[in-house]
Design an enzyme around this catalytic site. Sequence first.
Site, PDB file in Angstrom:
ATOM      1  N   TYR A 137      66.009  50.028  46.687  1.00  0.00           N
ATOM      2  CA  TYR A 137      66.360  48.822  45.608  1.00  0.00           C
ATOM      3  C   TYR A 137      65.985  49.418  44.118  1.00  0.00           C
ATOM      4  CZ  TYR A 137      65.673  44.298  43.391  1.00  0.00           C
ATOM      5  OH  TYR A 137      65.881  43.017  42.619  1.00  0.00           O
ATOM      6  N   ARG A 197      44.807  29.623  42.380  1.00  0.00           N
ATOM      7  CA  ARG A 197      45.327  31.073  42.242  1.00  0.00           C
ATOM      8  C   ARG A 197      44.797  31.845  43.607  1.00  0.00           C
ATOM      9  NH1 ARG A 197      42.124  33.923  39.671  1.00  0.00           N
ATOM     10  NH2 ARG A 197      41.957  32.804  37.624  1.00  0.00           N
ATOM     11  N   LYS A 255      65.594  36.552  49.573  1.00  0.00           N
ATOM     12  CA  LYS A 255      66.488  36.931  50.004  1.00  0.00           C
ATOM     13  C   LYS A 255      67.159  36.486  51.368  1.00  0.00           C
ATOM     14  CE  LYS A 255      66.848  39.678  46.548  1.00  0.00           C
ATOM     15  NZ  LYS A 255      66.097  41.171  46.321  1.00  0.00           N
ATOM     16  N   ASP A 296      59.954  48.204  53.305  1.00  0.00           N
ATOM     17  CA  ASP A 296      60.603  47.220  52.743  1.00  0.00           C
ATOM     18  C   ASP A 296      61.670  46.607  53.781  1.00  0.00           C
ATOM     19  OD1 ASP A 296      62.081  45.287  51.239  1.00  0.00           O
ATOM     20  OD2 ASP A 296      62.101  46.451  49.481  1.00  0.00           O
TER      21      ASP A 296
HETATM   22  C1  LIG Z   1      65.310  41.647  45.848  1.00  0.00           C
HETATM   23  C2  LIG Z   1      64.636  43.004  46.577  1.00  0.00           C
HETATM   24  C3  LIG Z   1      63.526  43.235  46.216  1.00  0.00           C
HETATM   25  C4  LIG Z   1      62.584  42.386  45.007  1.00  0.00           C
HETATM   26  O1  LIG Z   1      62.328  41.120  45.074  1.00  0.00           O
HETATM   27  P1  LIG Z   1      62.289  40.070  44.155  1.00  0.00           P
HETATM   28  O2  LIG Z   1      61.914  38.997  44.968  1.00  0.00           O
HETATM   29  O3  LIG Z   1      63.557  39.924  43.428  1.00  0.00           O
HETATM   30  O4  LIG Z   1      61.096  40.458  43.174  1.00  0.00           O
HETATM   31  C5  LIG Z   1      62.903  44.356  46.664  1.00  0.00           C
HETATM   32  N1  LIG Z   1      63.372  45.070  47.716  1.00  0.00           N
HETATM   33  C6  LIG Z   1      64.763  44.750  47.958  1.00  0.00           C
HETATM   34  C7  LIG Z   1      65.372  45.400  49.288  1.00  0.00           C
HETATM   35  C8  LIG Z   1      65.501  43.546  47.372  1.00  0.00           C
HETATM   36  O5  LIG Z   1      66.698  43.436  48.031  1.00  0.00           O
END
Ligand SMILES: *Cc1c(COP(=O)(O)O)cnc(C)c1O
Length: 389
Positions: free
Chosen positions: A106, A54, A203, A178
């Site tokens: 998001y 962990r 992504k 982000d």
């Molecule tokens: C998908 C996404 C997230 C969240 O990520 P997960 O891996 O699905 O938890 C956060 N910010 C953006 C811009 C995203 O496209």
Amino acid sequence: MAKDIRPSGGFGTLAVHAGQTPDPVTGAIMTPVYQTSTFVQEAPAAHRGYEYARVSNPTRTALEENLAALEGASHGICFASGMAALDAMLKRLRPGDHVLGMADIYAGTIRLFREVFEPYGLTFGFVDMTDLEAVEAAVRPETKLLWIETPTNPLLRVVDIAAVSEIAHASGVAVAVDNTFASPFLQQPLALGADLSLHSTTKYFGGHSDVVGGAVLTNDDAWAESLRFQAKASGAVPAPLDCFLALRSAKTLHLRMERHCRNARAIAAFLREHPKVGPVYYPGLPDDPGYETARKQMRDFGGMVSFSLKNDRMEHAVRAMTNLRIVSLAESLGGVESLIEHPATMTHAFLSREEREDAGITDSLMRLSVGVEDEADLIHDLETALAAA
Ligand SMILES: *Cc1c(COP(=O)(O)O)cnc(C)c1O
């Protein structure tokens, strides 16, 4: 065992090599999947840097060092998902602290802010971060973190990371970006002045729609320590196989992004000329409001394109989306395969009608994640689907 070799060189060289050395036991060129929960110690507390999985795992370490190298960060901390990474970040804040975000982000981020952290006493404000004066006015004495997403979701607006960071830092506020939509290849938030860069590696970084993951990159030792503590204390860590998959994907990130951008540029130009299509949102269109800032802070304009229909009829958008043959109707983005989604009924359905309208998410708005297929085939697919709309 993976160790920090930090090869010097360009992005592609780092993408292929950073964080990885051939396995010292077998010579395996790929970092193994260390599928183990514990590590044997020679004597109490005499270990080789790993005690319990962990806390840390060598496959995860390799991924963390790779990601850190790609964004010029001294620390990379990986989590089980993008949301887990954000959750860990917010847990450094305390009741009464204020986070300044923006509306066009998001949807899961807004849900985490409001439905998880607001009940614990954090407060959240939202401001249009393309308006620097509005940002300056919205920073409060209790603001601790400024949350930027750029390009934004789903309208692909562009926030000037350097300018907003300067405003935040003048008030002692930390800045997090982000960076999921841009990927480390297109945008380097730390070099632009941000303190933290967050990825949903699900992504573009993962890129093959087969793994969920998240990461935070930073040069700030105190933030890194807090994030590592959260990973250990709360345990939202990625599995070794998921780290392996993300690490393998890193090796082709630069190649994939080049194709995503090229295809997206062609599709944005095609949509712009289509008689049934209304507004097209793509920062690579020279008359897009984000174009100049994107040119300044991004290597290219990304693979996301949003658009709506001239008549803005939802049923026409639905007909177009269900008539696509190559592009799949699905949430998520950033994979090699093209995806389309309908924010009003899918990713942003939990917003009230009024909130959606305020954010500019109209009934026929569609968000396209342009994949790496052949440009001509994608355009033909869209042309056929729009004819049916
Ligand atoms: C998908 C996404 C997230 C969240 O990520 P997960 O891996 O699905 O938890 C956060 N910010 C953006 C811009 C995203 O496209």
